[in-house]
Design a protein around this motif. Structure first.
Motif, PDB file in Angstrom:
ATOM      1  N   THR A  77       0.836  -1.196   0.000  1.00  0.00           N
ATOM      2  CA  THR A  77       0.000   0.000   0.000  1.00  0.00           C
ATOM      3  C   THR A  77       0.877   1.255   0.000  1.00  0.00           C
ATOM      4  OG1 THR A  77      -0.160   0.447   2.394  1.00  0.00           O
ATOM      5  CG2 THR A  77      -1.589  -1.286   1.512  1.00  0.00           C
ATOM      6  N   SER A  78       0.218   2.398  -0.109  1.00  0.00           N
ATOM      7  CA  SER A  78       0.922   3.676  -0.047  1.00  0.00           C
ATOM      8  C   SER A  78       1.099   4.144   1.395  1.00  0.00           C
ATOM      9  CB  SER A  78       0.119   4.729  -0.815  1.00  0.00           C
ATOM     10  OG  SER A  78      -1.140   4.943  -0.180  1.00  0.00           O
ATOM     11  N   LEU A  79       0.632   3.351   2.363  1.00  0.00           N
ATOM     12  CA  LEU A  79       0.594   3.772   3.759  1.00  0.00           C
ATOM     13  C   LEU A  79       1.941   3.569   4.461  1.00  0.00           C
ATOM     14  CD1 LEU A  79      -2.813   2.077   4.590  1.00  0.00           C
ATOM     15  CD2 LEU A  79      -2.434   4.534   4.260  1.00  0.00           C
ATOM     16  N   ALA A  80       2.225   4.442   5.431  1.00  0.00           N
ATOM     17  CA  ALA A  80       3.370   4.244   6.321  1.00  0.00           C
ATOM     18  C   ALA A  80       2.898   3.390   7.490  1.00  0.00           C
ATOM     19  CB  ALA A  80       3.886   5.597   6.822  1.00  0.00           C
ATOM     20  N   ALA A  81       3.458   2.207   7.610  1.00  0.00           N
ATOM     21  CA  ALA A  81       3.023   1.262   8.647  1.00  0.00           C
ATOM     22  C   ALA A  81       3.877   1.411   9.894  1.00  0.00           C
ATOM     23  CB  ALA A  81       3.121  -0.168   8.123  1.00  0.00           C
ATOM     24  N   ALA A  82       3.218   1.418  11.047  1.00  0.00           N
ATOM     25  CA  ALA A  82       3.902   1.466  12.335  1.00  0.00           C
ATOM     26  C   ALA A  82       3.592   0.180  13.090  1.00  0.00           C
ATOM     27  CB  ALA A  82       3.445   2.676  13.155  1.00  0.00           C
ATOM     28  N   ALA A  83       4.623  -0.431  13.667  1.00  0.00           N
ATOM     29  CA  ALA A  83       4.455  -1.694  14.386  1.00  0.00           C
ATOM     30  C   ALA A  83       4.460  -1.461  15.882  1.00  0.00           C
ATOM     31  CB  ALA A  83       5.592  -2.644  14.017  1.00  0.00           C
ATOM     32  N   HIS A  84       3.471  -2.012  16.578  1.00  0.00           N
ATOM     33  CA  HIS A  84       3.505  -2.003  18.036  1.00  0.00           C
ATOM     34  C   HIS A  84       4.568  -2.997  18.507  1.00  0.00           C
ATOM     35  CE1 HIS A  84      -0.634  -0.198  19.176  1.00  0.00           C
ATOM     36  NE2 HIS A  84      -0.276   0.232  17.979  1.00  0.00           N
ATOM     37  N   LEU A  85       5.275  -2.627  19.571  1.00  0.00           N
ATOM     38  CA  LEU A  85       6.285  -3.500  20.153  1.00  0.00           C
ATOM     39  C   LEU A  85       6.239  -3.320  21.659  1.00  0.00           C
ATOM     40  CD1 LEU A  85       8.474  -5.499  19.241  1.00  0.00           C
ATOM     41  CD2 LEU A  85      10.073  -3.592  19.111  1.00  0.00           C
ATOM     42  N   THR A  86       6.277  -4.432  22.405  1.00  0.00           N
ATOM     43  CA  THR A  86       6.180  -4.361  23.865  1.00  0.00           C
ATOM     44  C   THR A  86       7.388  -5.012  24.530  1.00  0.00           C
ATOM     45  OG1 THR A  86       5.083  -6.496  24.284  1.00  0.00           O
ATOM     46  CG2 THR A  86       3.676  -4.657  23.582  1.00  0.00           C
TER      47      THR A  86
END
Length: 313
Positions: A86-95
């Motif tokens: 996609t054209s989206l900037a993806a952010a990943a959750h990390l714990t």
């Protein structure tokens, strides 16, 4: 107390005198949160939501990480696919939960290799009910995780904020001290836990400002698709559910379409009041459904663009 600018006073006057959503400028930044799907049907629903919201050109979309890191592989697969397709900037959750520093660093390295440049760094919840205890050899809290990520790569890092105080914090002052520690460690912005009334956010923003916090604090908006579920989630995270909300949802259990209209109205009204108070970024907890977030964004003047244009925005 936050000073109200002349522009905000004018905006407040317009909000009071004009139809509620008339000619809202559309100068909001929006972002959306998804969760990794468990089944093929849920996967289809997620991708339908992603494709519906993509033309709104959000600043980023994030994907959650289950309690105890239980969705690690599914989160990675979802984030990597969004980034790739996609054209989206993806952010990943990390714990920090149930993993050593080396293991968490390895996950972060895999994200960097996949082109992911934004991490939502959270302490996380233990896999079972009970008090959080850091893993032997793990990051002790979110501030330490932020610092660890920034040592690895120049990630953009978002962290969590709690307008009604994290359940593990002794008081709001300690909670804001913890927020400051996360920002001082290198985080760019904070995204709040969901809340139900605008004053809840404004009071918190004032307290953070009084404590010297200048970073952006983005309100997290949770459209109430299922009132019983929101009551349950609110109780888990210490969020107050006002009595007027219970009255509004009373009698809608067997009327899903009407319930959705009420949910959209409430979340849009909350968003509109936040905007009138100077908020220019909103983060929507979509629960992998696009309709409510899309409708609210439309009311606030955020319009869909062709995806090629959205990609360039």
């Amino acid at each position: 107390m936050t000073m109200i600018s002349v522009n905000q006073l004018e905006e407040a006057r317009v909000a009071l005198e004009a139809p509620l959503y008339a000619d809202v400028a559309g100068d909001l930044e929006v972002s959306f949160e998804f969760f990794p799907p468990k089944t093929e049907k849920m996967e289809e629903q997620l991708w339908e939501a992603v494709r519906t919201l993509e033309p709104l050109a959000p600043s980023f979309v994030s994907v959650t990480y289950g309690a105890g890191g239980t969705t690690r592989e599914r989160t990675h697969a979802t984030v990597a696919r969004i980034q790739r397709e996609t054209s989206l900037a993806a952010a990943a959750h990390l714990t920090c939960v149930e993993a050593t520093k080396a293991e968490i660093d390895q996950v972060a390295e895999e994200y960097w290799a996949a082109g992911v440049r934004h991490i939502v760094a959270l302490r996380g919840d233990p896999p079972t009910q009970g008090k959080f205890v850091s893993h032997p050899g793990g990051y002790e809290n979110a501030a330490a995780l932020v610092a660890g990520l920034k040592r690895l790569h120049p990630f953009e890092v978002s962290v969590a904020a709690y307008p009604e105080c994290h359940p593990d914090s002794t008081d709001i002052a300690a909670d804001i001290d913890n927020l400051r520690a996360k920002l001082d460690a290198g985080a760019t912005r904070a995204i709040t836990q969901f809340f139900h009334e605008p004053d809840t956010f404004f009071r918190y923003r004032d307290k953070a400002s009084a404590a010297g916090i200048t970073a952006e604090i983005v309100p997290g908006i949770m459209p109430v698709t299922n009132f019983a579920s929101v009551v349950r989630m609110s109780a888990m995270c210490g969020t107050d559910v006002p009595a007027w909300m219970a009255r509004l949802f009373d009698g809608l259990e067997d009327h899903p379409a009407a319930r959705q209209l009420v949910a959209a109205t409430l979340a849009a009204e909350l968003s509109r009041k936040l905007y009138a108070g100077g908020v220019k970024s909103l983060h929507f907890y979509t629960l992998n459904r696009a309709e409510l977030a899309f409708a609210i964004c439309h009311l606030l003047g955020v319009r869909a663009k062709p995806v090629s244009a959205a990609a360039a925005a």
